[in-house]
Scaffold this active site. Sequence first.
Site, PDB file in Angstrom:
ATOM      1  N   SER A 279      11.253 -17.087  19.523  1.00 34.20           N
ATOM      2  CA  SER A 279      11.903 -16.081  20.412  1.00 34.20           C
ATOM      3  C   SER A 279      11.772 -14.686  19.854  1.00 34.20           C
ATOM      4  CB  SER A 279      13.428 -16.194  20.614  1.00 34.20           C
ATOM      5  OG  SER A 279      13.971 -15.251  21.197  1.00 34.20           O
TER       6      SER A 279
ATOM      7  N   ARG B 175       5.609  -6.207  23.833  1.00 32.17           N
ATOM      8  CA  ARG B 175       4.894  -7.450  23.367  1.00 32.17           C
ATOM      9  C   ARG B 175       3.289  -7.010  23.464  1.00 32.17           C
ATOM     10  NH1 ARG B 175       7.878 -12.180  27.221  1.00 32.17           N
ATOM     11  NH2 ARG B 175       9.639 -12.218  25.743  1.00 32.17           N
TER      12      ARG B 175
ATOM     13  N   HIS C 243       0.946 -16.592  26.844  1.00 32.83           N
ATOM     14  CA  HIS C 243       2.409 -17.024  27.112  1.00 32.83           C
ATOM     15  C   HIS C 243       2.764 -16.946  28.368  1.00 32.83           C
ATOM     16  CE1 HIS C 243       6.599 -17.006  26.649  1.00 32.83           C
ATOM     17  NE2 HIS C 243       6.927 -15.924  27.184  1.00 32.83           N
TER      18      HIS C 243
ATOM     19  N   GLU D 142       6.703 -16.886  38.627  1.00 32.36           N
ATOM     20  CA  GLU D 142       5.390 -16.693  37.860  1.00 32.36           C
ATOM     21  C   GLU D 142       4.134 -16.949  38.786  1.00 32.36           C
ATOM     22  OE1 GLU D 142       5.040 -18.647  34.093  1.00 32.36           O
ATOM     23  OE2 GLU D 142       3.465 -17.513  33.666  1.00 32.36           O
TER      24      GLU D 142
END
Lengths: 226, 252, 638
Positions: free
Chosen positions: C284, C331, C402, C426
Amino acid sequence: MEFFKNAVGRKILMSITGQLLIIFVIVHFIGNSSIFLGADGINAYAKHLHDLPPLVWIFRLVMLTGVAIHIIYGIQVTLENNKANTKSYAVQKHLKATFASKTMIWTGLLIALFVLYHLAHFTLHITNPEISAGVAANFDALQRPDVFKMVVLSFQKGLIAVIYAAAMVMLFLHLSHGIQSFLQTMGWNNDKTRPCFGAVGKVVSGLLLVGYVSIPLVIITGLLKL
Amino acid sequence: MSEHKTMTLTLNVWRQKGPNDPGKFETYTAKGITEHHSFLEMIDVVNEDLIKSGKEPIVFDHDCREGICGMCSQVINGVPHGGQERTTVCQLHMRKFKDGDTIFIEPWRATAFPIIKDLVVDRSAYDTIIQAGGYTSCHTGGVPDGNTLPIPKQDADYAMDAAECIGCGACAAACPNSSAMLFTSAKVAQLAALPQGQVEAAARVKNMVETMQACGFGNCSNHYECQAACPKGIDVKFIARLNREYLKAQFK
Amino acid sequence: MILDGKCPQGPIEKTWDKHRFDLKLVNPANKRKYNIIVVGTGLAGGAAAATLGELGYNVQAFCYQDSPRRAHSIAAQGGINAAKAYPNDGDSIYRLFYDTIKGGDFRAREADVWRLAQVSNNIIDQCVAQGVPFARDYAGYLDNRSFGGAQVSRTFYARGQTGQQLLLGAYSALSRQIKAGTVKMFTRREMLDLVVVDGVAKGITCRNLISGELESYAADAVCLATGGYVNVFYLSTNAMGCSVTANWKAYKKGAFFANPCYTQIHPTCIPQAGDYQSKLTLMSESLRNDGRCWVPKKKEDLGKHPNEIAEEDRDYYLERKYPSFGNLAPRDIASRAAKEQCDDGRGVGPGGRGVYLDFSSAIKRVGEHTIKERYGNLFEMYEKITDENAYKRPMRMYPAPHYSMGGLWVDYNLMSNIPGLFVLGEANFSVHGANRLGASALMQGLADGYFVIPYTIGGYLATVKPSGITTDNAEFKKSIEEVQNYSKKLLSVNGKKTVSEFMRELGSLMWENCGMARSKESLEENLKKIPALREEFWKNVKVTGTGADLNQDLENAGRTADFLEFGELLCRDAHHRNESCGGHFRTEFQTSDGEAQRDDENYCYVGAWEYKGDGKTPELHKEPLKFENVHLAVRSYK
């Protein structure tokens, strides 16, 4: 009613009847331990029991019902469990289940058999009539049936002593799982109570084993004699 | 890291063509396995060899391979998920084995989990149990603000401990009675601990236990084998909670 | 063609409310006359099936796993965002909207993102009512944490298993509907074709994975909630079964594929240990709240035990480069920074592909006990996989594919360009732009499923009559036949290479040439090599068994065949987008200090590709993006 068919309902009934039987076993032991006081002790106790006929019968009825429920459900549940798990693994390793927990049905049935023998032996005087028949005719000095003599003469016989001791081992196994199992089934198990509950089961069943086996033991070793 | 050391293992794997095939063990050799291979990656290696030699690979359930989806389901040397504490098969690594080991791999075995093929079993009975009441009957929308009802932290934590169940079936696979009590109780206990779940608690526990029985699972006799095999370490105290909830429900 | 997203006009705050009012309603008594297919039972699909069933529609739901509870949403660890502003730290719907637009590097539609931010609060309420055990504080109220670069605490979580708990919530709602008979659940089914009748989506063809039989299902509308496609990189954090197949089949039936080049590489994953590896495990992002990323300054320190490297010899590169966000940089930025250090030859661990994530200063500050409380399960998981104790030595981390921000193109109603085909979660492209912020995927899945599709699908169905179409229609027969022939073809090649060998090869091409950094040359290389690999696949793949029972080799072969086609489209999209934005980083387009350089003048649009037939170049359609509320700006986290 659904409760009597339910997986949990029957568990609860089994554990309640099981507890009744444990209470009986404890009380029975306290009564029996009067044998350590000699003939006076146990003969007085036996007479006392016989003098309470209505109460004893009510008690016997309750116990009989309890035993019946416990045995019938025990068998029914085991059969169901076997049906649910027909194929066993080629390799099987148990991490938590104990010998006692896995043999409940067998220890239970052996105890039931023993109870029948025990009744035939001491109550109905069917087995070993040479001892019991003598007792039936014999009264002690106070005109009470001489239970003391009957017990001592019986346990002086090696085979009878061994049968009784073996049955008590079965009882120990059955209770060492049964007592903590009862606490779990009643829903009293949680983080705080668990360590203590496990110990309670072992201590109570252990004490009962030692207590019960001590009677034939002291007799066969000659510490207690006529 | 000792990357060059490899192991050779003997696998006895349960192969069964379909539900009605009697099935049998086949023996395979897994070569070139390092301590960093996961157990499933070790089987991948064997399967690649099988495919290359024109044989059908070993069929097994797996998906996330990170220990959360609950898909993987193998009994390894007699223990569901292989016996490493709080670990699913996919998270089990080959460093737990030694060169030359013989490993037995079997599917979950329980009447309520019929085998589909090789190591794959049908676990839809678990869904059926949840469908019997493993929810709150709230509608989408029209619910109050999330902070309307404060929930004591210890209750929320308790509910979360129970909710961690991944529904893999190891509890019933490990249980000598093939009982699904740990699975059923985890959901009952989670919802019973929260005010949102208490409204339907009585009906839920009755319906879920009845459904568990109807699905062909056995009765719990407190072996606690389930907790030992559970890859999430779900505690048997939840079974005690279910029992209590069931008793309570009798008086409602 | 210029695509129209059909976004409502007017002040952004009113768009969703107004649109909801404008949507037509289906009479309650008529709802049961409509059949709806939902493919996929993750957060979006599970929530949609449950909600539509509850509304009274006839729902048929499908998943490839053995239970709807196992979709890969379950693996999300960190949390779910909502603009509740419980911590009183200045959050608002507007701020969540703003952060999401900016985080997505200005490549998402404003109206869609606004709606997401607006319904985020309803999601939390819904989940609480379902009995999701969110973390709570000592007063009993919902706890929040700051997550993934957000400067407010708006993330709700359930230990490190938020995705699992939310999915089980949706699964419980779905189970309730299955019991009620409004939803019929089909597990272990893989969708292998979309059936389009007269230009309208009317059903699907799937393979019953147990019996191998091909089955047809007809409906008035089809919802795809079939997840992302980053398994095209072979090694990713996705589950083994995640694939592009359902989306790809819809694409081949005419649905446009939007922005396939936007893929997210997550910065904190456990590095690859060997060639045999089948997947990567994510740790995480919340770890970066307390962990500090570093690599040795000097290459000669690489062989040393990390604890023996002196403090002054460590390069805390994120803190150095992004002083205001430090280790919490978004990210894409954190991933690229890690890659830079490794490319510079200062990466640690096997193959020099790793950076340290060090908890020692946090342990000194708050104690090991607190760290254990916060991340205990993650440290445990790390130790299981690597055999290293992260309390004693820093974790090794490396970025891994990911999440896919791209997906099938949908309008504001989540309907694709094929009428009757809706795409959720998604699987669609809609709200994350070129980069997704942490804890936003769960939010989007549930928003689409619980609070968007129930309204918008009604708006569509109200305009069409219940078709009463059955699988006897010729299109269904044709579809079955095509799928049948396709499977036969896969089984009959009987070559020498296994399916995974092809998938590994494709994965490494994608990762090397179209991964964290892409260039014209690398992409052109892929545009040559992927078709060649595909050709080899159809000549030399070996698929065992038959199509008549459970055959995982055949399942994988089909998915790989689709990835071999899709990979090319992804590279083509990356090749055409001559700019860097979010997760799409073209080495030619960067600022002098190595940051992504957008080209708003030429590329401020959604690129949606239309299939034109095998061997033909797909056609690009554009949907221009307008920013009326958040002004186009350089995304800076310094």
